[in-house]
Design an enzyme around this catalytic site. Structure first.
Site, PDB file in Angstrom:
ATOM      1  N   GLY A 129       0.806  -1.125   0.005  1.00 24.10           N
ATOM      2  CA  GLY A 129      -0.040   0.139   0.018  1.00 24.10           C
ATOM      3  C   GLY A 129       0.884   1.185  -0.235  1.00 24.10           C
ATOM      4  N   GLY A 165      -0.252   4.466  -0.552  1.00 24.26           N
ATOM      5  CA  GLY A 165      -1.077   5.665  -0.265  1.00 24.26           C
ATOM      6  C   GLY A 165      -0.376   6.564   0.627  1.00 24.26           C
ATOM      7  N   GLY A 201       1.404   4.745   3.668  1.00 28.70           N
ATOM      8  CA  GLY A 201       2.490   3.507   3.572  1.00 28.70           C
ATOM      9  C   GLY A 201       3.677   4.513   2.924  1.00 28.70           C
ATOM     10  CE  LYS A 209      -7.917   4.586   1.400  1.00 28.89           C
ATOM     11  NZ  LYS A 209      -7.682   5.245   2.635  1.00 28.89           N
ATOM     12  CE  LYS A 268      -5.873   6.011  14.550  1.00 30.88           C
ATOM     13  NZ  LYS A 268      -5.049   5.559  13.160  1.00 30.88           N
ATOM     14  CG  ASN A 279     -11.296   8.626  10.121  1.00 29.29           C
ATOM     15  OD1 ASN A 279     -10.651   9.337  11.059  1.00 29.29           O
ATOM     16  ND2 ASN A 279     -10.550   7.942   9.470  1.00 29.29           N
ATOM     17  CG  ASN A 336      -3.833  14.423   7.877  1.00 28.37           C
ATOM     18  OD1 ASN A 336      -3.148  14.675   7.004  1.00 28.37           O
ATOM     19  ND2 ASN A 336      -4.490  13.201   8.264  1.00 28.37           N
ATOM     20  CB  SER A 361      -7.462   8.104   5.917  1.00 23.13           C
ATOM     21  OG  SER A 361      -8.270   7.526   6.841  1.00 23.13           O
ATOM     22  CD  GLU A 364      -9.448   2.564   5.704  1.00 20.46           C
ATOM     23  OE1 GLU A 364      -8.882   1.499   5.505  1.00 20.46           O
ATOM     24  OE2 GLU A 364      -9.181   3.359   6.475  1.00 20.46           O
TER      25      GLU A 364
END
Ligand code: KPL
Length: 303
Positions: free
Chosen positions: A7, A9, A12, A77, A185, A193, A252, A255, A267
Site C-alpha cells: 500500500g 497511499g 504507506g 484500505k 484508535k 473520520n 491533516n 483518510s 473504510e
C-alpha cells in the site's frame, strides 16, 4: 531487515519515506500507476514541518519482483486487505512477520485467514499524512505508534520492529494489550473520520464548531459503550484522547476525507459500520453511528 510495505497511499508512502531516510531496506508496493511512476522516475517528495524532502524510495507495482521479506507492513484500505495478503504470500519465508497498522476493526481476522497467527503482529499509529498529488505527500500529524504480539508477549521480534521505527523517528511503544489499543484508535477514527469527511473539514477544524464537537462526542460515547460491553479495557478517557489527536493532526485531512475528495470507496464498514455491527450483536442502539454510516454509504453510491 527487509521491509515491504503493501500500500503506497499517504500513510504507506510516509512510512516508506522515513524508513528509507533511516537507511532501512524498504520496498513500497503500490497500485496507483501515476504515483508509482512519479516515484520511480523522480523520487518521493515529502513536505514535513515546512521542509521539503526528495527521497529515492524503492517502489514497484509488481510484488513478485522483490524477493522474500523479513517484515510485511500492511497499509492498504481495510476492504483490500484479503487481496493484499494473497499478493504478499510470495514474500513469505518461515520467519516473516506480518504487521498491520491499518485503521478499523477486522484486519487481524482478514490477515489470519491466509497467514499463520504466529507470524502476525498488530499495531496502530497516530500519524496522519495527505496525498497531495502523485509522488507528493504531506506529513501532517504526529502521534505514538503501538505494536504488539496477538498473545501479549513481549518478544525480541516485536522489540526489533519497534527499534527500527524509533531509529526512523517514529515514536513507538510495544504493548502487551494491543487489542485494547486497536479499540482506542477506533474511537479516534469513529469520532473524526466520517464527520470530517462529510463536512469537508480538516481534523483541527472539527473543534472550531460546537455542532461538530457535540456530534463527535455522541459518536465516540456510543463506541465506548459497545467496547465496555465487550470487555475492552479502557484506560484513558477516550474523548480526551480523540481531542488530543485532533490537536496533534490539526492540519491533516483525515483518510476518509481524502477518500471522499477523490471519490473513492471509504473504510466506513471497518470504522463506524463496525460499531453498528458490534452493537447489533449486543442489542444496544447506536443511532449516531448508524446514521453517519448510512450517509457515507449514500455518498459513495453517488460516485
Ligand atoms: O487515522 C487517522 C486517519 O486519518 O485515518 C487520523 C489519526 C485521524 C489522522 O487523520
Amino acid at each position: 531487515m527487509k521491509t515491504v510495505i503493501m500500500g503506497a497511499g499517504a500513510m504507506g508512502s510516509l512510512f516508506g519515506a522515513v524508513l528509507t531516510l533511516s537507511e532501512e531496506d524498504v520496498w513500497l508496493v503500490g497500485r496507483g500507476r501515476d504515483h508509482v511512476e512519479v516515484i520511480q522516475s523522480k523520487g518521493l517528495t515529502m513536505e514535513e514541518k515546512g521542509k521539503i524532502y526528495h527521497i529515492r524510495v524503492n517502489i514497484t507495482s509488481d510484488v513478485t519482483s522483490i524477493g522474500k521479506a523479513d517484515l510485511v507492513l500492511f497499509f492498504i484500505k481495510t476492504y483490500q486487505t484479503e487481496r493484499a495478503v494473497s499478493d504478499a504470500l510470495i514474500l513469505q519465508k518461515e520467519d516473516t512477520i506480518f504487521l498491520t497498522l491499518q485503521n478499523g476493526l477486522g484486519n487481524e481476522e482478514a490477515i489470519c485467514k491466509q497467514i499463520d497467527r504466529k507470524n502476525v503482529i498488530l499495531g496502530v499509529t497516530g500519524h496522519g499524512a495527505t496525498l497531495l498529488e502523485p509522488g507528493r505527500i504531506r506529513h501532517a500529524g504526529w502521534g505514538k505508534t503501538h505494536i504488539g504480539e496477538l498473545d501479549g508477549k513481549i518478544t525480541d521480534r516485536v522489540n526489533h520492529v519497534a527499534q527500527m521505527f524509533l531509529k526512523a523517528g517514529i515514536e513507538t511503544e510495544v504493548s502487551q494489550h494491543i487489542h485494547d489499543l486497536v479499540w482506542e484508535k477506533l474511537f479516534v477514527n469513529v469520532g473524526i473520520n466520517a464527520l470530517a469527511a462529510i463536512t469537508g473539514l480538516k481534523n483541527g477544524q472539527l473543534s472550531d464548531y460546537p455542532e461538530t464537537m457535540r456530534l463527535l462526542e455522541s459518536l465516540v460515547s456510543e463506541a465506548v459503550e459497545v467496547a465496555r460491553r465487550k470487555g475492552i479495557r479502557i484506560e484513558r478517557d477516550p474523548l480526551e484522547r480523540v481531542k488530543a489527536v485532533i490537536e496533534a493532526t490539526r492540519e491533516n485531512r483525515c483518510s476518509m476525507g481524502q477518500d471522499l475528495d477523490y471519490k473513492r470507496r471509504t473504510e466506513i464498514d471497518a470504522i463506524n459500520g463496525a460499531v453498528v455491527r458490534e452493537a447489533k450483536q449486543l442489542g444496544i442502539p447506536v443511532p449516531y453511528n448508524q446514521m453517519i454510516t448510512g450517509l457515507i454509504k449514500v455518498i459513495e453510491k453517488t460516485f
